[in-house]
Design a protein around this motif. Structure first.
Motif, PDB file in Angstrom:
ATOM      1  N   ILE A  30     -23.858  63.362-109.740  1.00 47.87           N
ATOM      2  CA  ILE A  30     -25.151  62.895-109.648  1.00 47.87           C
ATOM      3  C   ILE A  30     -26.145  63.898-110.074  1.00 47.87           C
ATOM      4  CG2 ILE A  30     -27.157  62.636-107.756  1.00 47.87           C
ATOM      5  CD1 ILE A  30     -25.069  60.565-107.235  1.00 47.87           C
ATOM      6  N   HIS A  31     -27.067  62.925-111.046  1.00 51.16           N
ATOM      7  CA  HIS A  31     -27.713  63.895-111.806  1.00 51.16           C
ATOM      8  C   HIS A  31     -29.483  63.931-111.052  1.00 51.16           C
ATOM      9  CE1 HIS A  31     -29.066  64.978-116.137  1.00 51.16           C
ATOM     10  NE2 HIS A  31     -30.361  64.510-115.862  1.00 51.16           N
ATOM     11  N   ILE A  32     -29.943  65.117-111.062  1.00 56.42           N
ATOM     12  CA  ILE A  32     -31.179  65.454-110.394  1.00 56.42           C
ATOM     13  C   ILE A  32     -32.011  66.024-111.439  1.00 56.42           C
ATOM     14  CG2 ILE A  32     -32.262  66.684-108.424  1.00 56.42           C
ATOM     15  CD1 ILE A  32     -29.677  66.613-107.183  1.00 56.42           C
ATOM     16  N   ASP A  33     -33.026  65.242-111.681  1.00 58.88           N
ATOM     17  CA  ASP A  33     -34.139  65.766-112.936  1.00 58.88           C
ATOM     18  C   ASP A  33     -35.242  66.569-112.334  1.00 58.88           C
ATOM     19  OD1 ASP A  33     -33.188  64.574-115.254  1.00 58.88           O
ATOM     20  OD2 ASP A  33     -33.084  62.489-114.222  1.00 58.88           O
ATOM     21  N   VAL A  34     -35.380  67.619-112.282  1.00 57.65           N
ATOM     22  CA  VAL A  34     -36.319  68.622-111.956  1.00 57.65           C
ATOM     23  C   VAL A  34     -37.458  68.846-113.054  1.00 57.65           C
ATOM     24  CG1 VAL A  34     -36.910  70.908-111.193  1.00 57.65           C
ATOM     25  CG2 VAL A  34     -34.787  69.844-110.666  1.00 57.65           C
ATOM     26  N   MET A  35     -38.662  68.531-112.999  1.00 59.78           N
ATOM     27  CA  MET A  35     -39.686  68.324-113.972  1.00 59.78           C
ATOM     28  C   MET A  35     -41.014  69.292-113.051  1.00 59.78           C
ATOM     29  SD  MET A  35     -39.860  64.595-115.166  1.00 59.78           S
ATOM     30  CE  MET A  35     -38.198  63.700-115.287  1.00 59.78           C
ATOM     31  N   ASP A  36     -41.596  69.951-114.038  1.00 57.06           N
ATOM     32  CA  ASP A  36     -42.540  70.828-113.405  1.00 57.06           C
ATOM     33  C   ASP A  36     -44.051  70.609-113.907  1.00 57.06           C
ATOM     34  OD1 ASP A  36     -42.640  71.437-116.099  1.00 57.06           O
ATOM     35  OD2 ASP A  36     -42.466  73.818-115.852  1.00 57.06           O
ATOM     36  N   GLY A  37     -44.094  69.469-114.708  1.00 52.00           N
ATOM     37  CA  GLY A  37     -45.535  69.110-115.182  1.00 52.00           C
ATOM     38  C   GLY A  37     -46.099  69.927-116.264  1.00 52.00           C
ATOM     39  N   GLN A  38     -45.276  71.115-116.800  1.00 53.42           N
ATOM     40  CA  GLN A  38     -45.730  71.858-117.761  1.00 53.42           C
ATOM     41  C   GLN A  38     -44.927  71.725-119.237  1.00 53.42           C
ATOM     42  OE1 GLN A  38     -47.529  75.870-116.876  1.00 53.42           O
ATOM     43  NE2 GLN A  38     -46.520  75.326-114.953  1.00 53.42           N
ATOM     44  N   PHE A  39     -43.450  71.627-118.979  1.00 46.02           N
ATOM     45  CA  PHE A  39     -42.387  71.564-120.037  1.00 46.02           C
ATOM     46  C   PHE A  39     -42.479  69.894-120.481  1.00 46.02           C
ATOM     47  CE2 PHE A  39     -38.146  70.352-121.527  1.00 46.02           C
ATOM     48  CZ  PHE A  39     -38.285  70.911-122.642  1.00 46.02           C
ATOM     49  N   VAL A  40     -42.642  69.274-119.302  1.00 42.47           N
ATOM     50  CA  VAL A  40     -42.656  67.738-119.548  1.00 42.47           C
ATOM     51  C   VAL A  40     -43.888  67.063-118.693  1.00 42.47           C
ATOM     52  CG1 VAL A  40     -40.384  67.001-119.801  1.00 42.47           C
ATOM     53  CG2 VAL A  40     -40.984  67.295-117.500  1.00 42.47           C
ATOM     54  N   PRO A  41     -44.604  65.972-119.003  1.00 38.41           N
ATOM     55  CA  PRO A  41     -45.988  65.563-118.320  1.00 38.41           C
ATOM     56  C   PRO A  41     -45.457  64.780-117.248  1.00 38.41           C
ATOM     57  CG  PRO A  41     -45.094  64.178-120.268  1.00 38.41           C
ATOM     58  CD  PRO A  41     -44.242  65.378-120.154  1.00 38.41           C
ATOM     59  N   ASN A  42     -44.641  65.397-116.234  1.00 40.17           N
ATOM     60  CA  ASN A  42     -44.256  64.606-114.941  1.00 40.17           C
ATOM     61  C   ASN A  42     -43.772  65.592-114.076  1.00 40.17           C
ATOM     62  OD1 ASN A  42     -43.802  62.462-113.363  1.00 40.17           O
ATOM     63  ND2 ASN A  42     -42.082  61.978-114.261  1.00 40.17           N
ATOM     64  N   LEU A  43     -44.003  65.418-112.745  1.00 36.76           N
ATOM     65  CA  LEU A  43     -43.567  66.181-111.635  1.00 36.76           C
ATOM     66  C   LEU A  43     -42.485  65.585-110.653  1.00 36.76           C
ATOM     67  CD1 LEU A  43     -46.797  67.475-110.112  1.00 36.76           C
ATOM     68  CD2 LEU A  43     -45.175  68.707-110.964  1.00 36.76           C
ATOM     69  N   THR A  44     -41.705  66.223-110.371  1.00 43.89           N
ATOM     70  CA  THR A  44     -40.666  65.729-109.555  1.00 43.89           C
ATOM     71  C   THR A  44     -40.416  66.394-108.415  1.00 43.89           C
ATOM     72  OG1 THR A  44     -38.795  66.344-110.914  1.00 43.89           O
ATOM     73  CG2 THR A  44     -39.414  64.209-111.216  1.00 43.89           C
ATOM     74  N   PHE A  45     -39.096  67.053-108.330  1.00 43.15           N
ATOM     75  CA  PHE A  45     -38.697  67.822-106.992  1.00 43.15           C
ATOM     76  C   PHE A  45     -38.092  69.229-107.416  1.00 43.15           C
ATOM     77  CE2 PHE A  45     -35.468  65.356-108.609  1.00 43.15           C
ATOM     78  CZ  PHE A  45     -35.679  63.778-108.594  1.00 43.15           C
ATOM     79  N   GLY A  46     -37.740  69.734-106.178  1.00 40.28           N
ATOM     80  CA  GLY A  46     -37.244  71.272-106.327  1.00 40.28           C
ATOM     81  C   GLY A  46     -35.875  71.428-105.172  1.00 40.28           C
ATOM     82  N   ALA A  47     -35.928  72.502-104.794  1.00 39.71           N
ATOM     83  CA  ALA A  47     -34.716  73.000-104.081  1.00 39.71           C
ATOM     84  C   ALA A  47     -34.634  72.350-102.726  1.00 39.71           C
ATOM     85  CB  ALA A  47     -34.880  74.295-103.772  1.00 39.71           C
ATOM     86  N   LYS A  48     -35.530  71.656-102.259  1.00 40.24           N
ATOM     87  CA  LYS A  48     -35.485  70.819-100.977  1.00 40.24           C
ATOM     88  C   LYS A  48     -34.999  69.615-101.137  1.00 40.24           C
ATOM     89  CE  LYS A  48     -36.507  69.918 -96.746  1.00 40.24           C
ATOM     90  NZ  LYS A  48     -35.913  70.886 -95.811  1.00 40.24           N
ATOM     91  N   VAL A  49     -35.079  68.906-102.470  1.00 37.42           N
ATOM     92  CA  VAL A  49     -34.409  67.699-102.474  1.00 37.42           C
ATOM     93  C   VAL A  49     -32.889  67.832-103.047  1.00 37.42           C
ATOM     94  CG1 VAL A  49     -34.291  65.685-104.258  1.00 37.42           C
ATOM     95  CG2 VAL A  49     -36.365  66.421-103.049  1.00 37.42           C
ATOM     96  N   VAL A  67     -27.831  69.487-112.205  1.00 42.20           N
ATOM     97  CA  VAL A  67     -29.343  69.465-112.088  1.00 42.20           C
ATOM     98  C   VAL A  67     -29.879  69.810-113.510  1.00 42.20           C
ATOM     99  CG1 VAL A  67     -31.347  70.853-111.106  1.00 42.20           C
ATOM    100  CG2 VAL A  67     -29.030  70.316-109.733  1.00 42.20           C
ATOM    101  N   HIS A  68     -30.823  69.038-113.879  1.00 37.75           N
ATOM    102  CA  HIS A  68     -31.197  69.041-115.378  1.00 37.75           C
ATOM    103  C   HIS A  68     -32.749  69.633-115.069  1.00 37.75           C
ATOM    104  CE1 HIS A  68     -32.823  66.373-118.874  1.00 37.75           C
ATOM    105  NE2 HIS A  68     -33.145  67.883-119.162  1.00 37.75           N
ATOM    106  N   MET A  69     -33.042  70.842-115.694  1.00 38.91           N
ATOM    107  CA  MET A  69     -34.049  71.567-115.331  1.00 38.91           C
ATOM    108  C   MET A  69     -35.166  71.440-116.526  1.00 38.91           C
ATOM    109  SD  MET A  69     -32.325  74.894-113.402  1.00 38.91           S
ATOM    110  CE  MET A  69     -33.730  75.649-113.017  1.00 38.91           C
ATOM    111  N   MET A  70     -36.155  70.435-116.404  1.00 35.76           N
ATOM    112  CA  MET A  70     -37.097  70.303-117.244  1.00 35.76           C
ATOM    113  C   MET A  70     -38.498  71.276-116.989  1.00 35.76           C
ATOM    114  SD  MET A  70     -36.470  66.327-117.809  1.00 35.76           S
ATOM    115  CE  MET A  70     -35.360  66.354-116.462  1.00 35.76           C
ATOM    116  N   VAL A  71     -38.042  72.386-117.077  1.00 39.38           N
ATOM    117  CA  VAL A  71     -39.217  73.474-116.679  1.00 39.38           C
ATOM    118  C   VAL A  71     -39.217  74.286-117.299  1.00 39.38           C
ATOM    119  CG1 VAL A  71     -38.606  72.609-113.974  1.00 39.38           C
ATOM    120  CG2 VAL A  71     -37.748  74.878-115.215  1.00 39.38           C
ATOM    121  N   ILE A  72     -40.355  75.080-117.636  1.00 42.44           N
ATOM    122  CA  ILE A  72     -40.572  76.286-118.264  1.00 42.44           C
ATOM    123  C   ILE A  72     -40.091  77.695-117.351  1.00 42.44           C
ATOM    124  CG2 ILE A  72     -42.390  75.746-119.654  1.00 42.44           C
ATOM    125  CD1 ILE A  72     -44.296  77.157-117.888  1.00 42.44           C
TER     126      ILE A  72
END
Ligand code: DX5
Ligand code: ZN
Length: 223
Positions: free
Chosen positions: A34-53, A67-72
């Motif tokens: 299962i692929h989980i896309d973590v986005m931080d709104g900085q490296f990419v222009p979108n926000l998703t989820f973190g450890a809780k999910v 876990v795919h980390m699209m985060v700085i």
């Protein structure tokens, strides 16, 4: 033996009001991870989820969590994500100036260490550190959103990535992410990828199991 064409649904396209059911459907339908896309709104222009999910998903499936980390500054999250149940963490070369150290830390935490390249990032961003990663992720869209169109000229990059890994004697997974569907997967498989993230294709399908089987079938693998 792992299946030769791994199908990895991305929950970015799931219906979050029934996430547990959707993941169960993927598992029953033969998904590999299962692929989980973590986005931080900085490296990419979108926000998703973190450890809780990640922790929530961990409770509802035995499948490996990719876990795919699209985060700085991804290293800030390594410990929490590993504790939450991640099996693999993939960081982007574009925001990882100390890839060697960062990948090493992911392995120390017992996870598969992955490195991702955006469409504009050349393969030589990782050619010096091949022994340090267990997975190379080639982005075939610009990261940030699901349901985008596959960038056709990525095929050549995937072919070169396959050669690079084979020449180095690496058994790292070669994963692709973005725009993978029944029309695009075969060409990507032929170019040498073995691990296919699919969000929109899986979660908009009327029958998830049939869709996963169809994607695998396109690679000439019938299970
Ligand atoms: C894009 C994400 C992908 C996305 C793929 O930034 O990294 O994992 O969910 O979605 P599809 O398969 O819809 O292109
Ligand atoms: Zn992804």
């Amino acid at each position: 033996m792992p299946s030769p064409a791994r199908i990895v649904p991305s929950i970015l396209s799931a219906d979050f009001s029934r996430l547990g059911d959707q993941i169960a459907m993927c598992e029953a339908g033969g998904a590999d991870w299962i692929h989980i896309d973590v986005m931080d709104g900085q490296f990419v222009p979108n926000l998703t989820f973190g450890a809780k999910v990640i922790e929530t998903v961990r409770k509802v499936t035995r499948l490996p969590l990719d876990v795919h980390m699209m985060v700085i500054e991804p290293e800030k999250y390594f410990d929490d994500f590993a504790a939450a149940g991640a099996n693999g963490m993939t960081i982007h070369a574009e925001v990882a100036p100390h890839l060697h150290r960062q990948l090493d830390r992911i392995r120390e935490l017992g996870c598969r260490a992955g490195v991702a390249l955006n469409p504009a990032t050349p393969l030589n961003a990782v050619c010096e550190i091949i022994p340090e990663f267990d997975l190379l992720l080639i982005m075939t869209v610009n990261p940030g959103f699901g349901a985008q169109r596959f960038i056709e000229y990525s095929i050549d990059k995937i072919r070169r990535a396959r050669l690079m890994l084979d020449e180095a004697g690496s058994d790292a997974a070669l994963e692709v992410d973005g725009g993978i569907n029944r029309d695009t997967i075969r060409e990507v498989w032929d170019a040498g990828a073995d691990t296919f993230v699919a969000g929109n294709a899986v979660f908009t399908a009327p029958d998830v199991k049939a869709e996963i089987a169809a994607l695998r079938g396109k690679c000439g693998v019938f299970v």
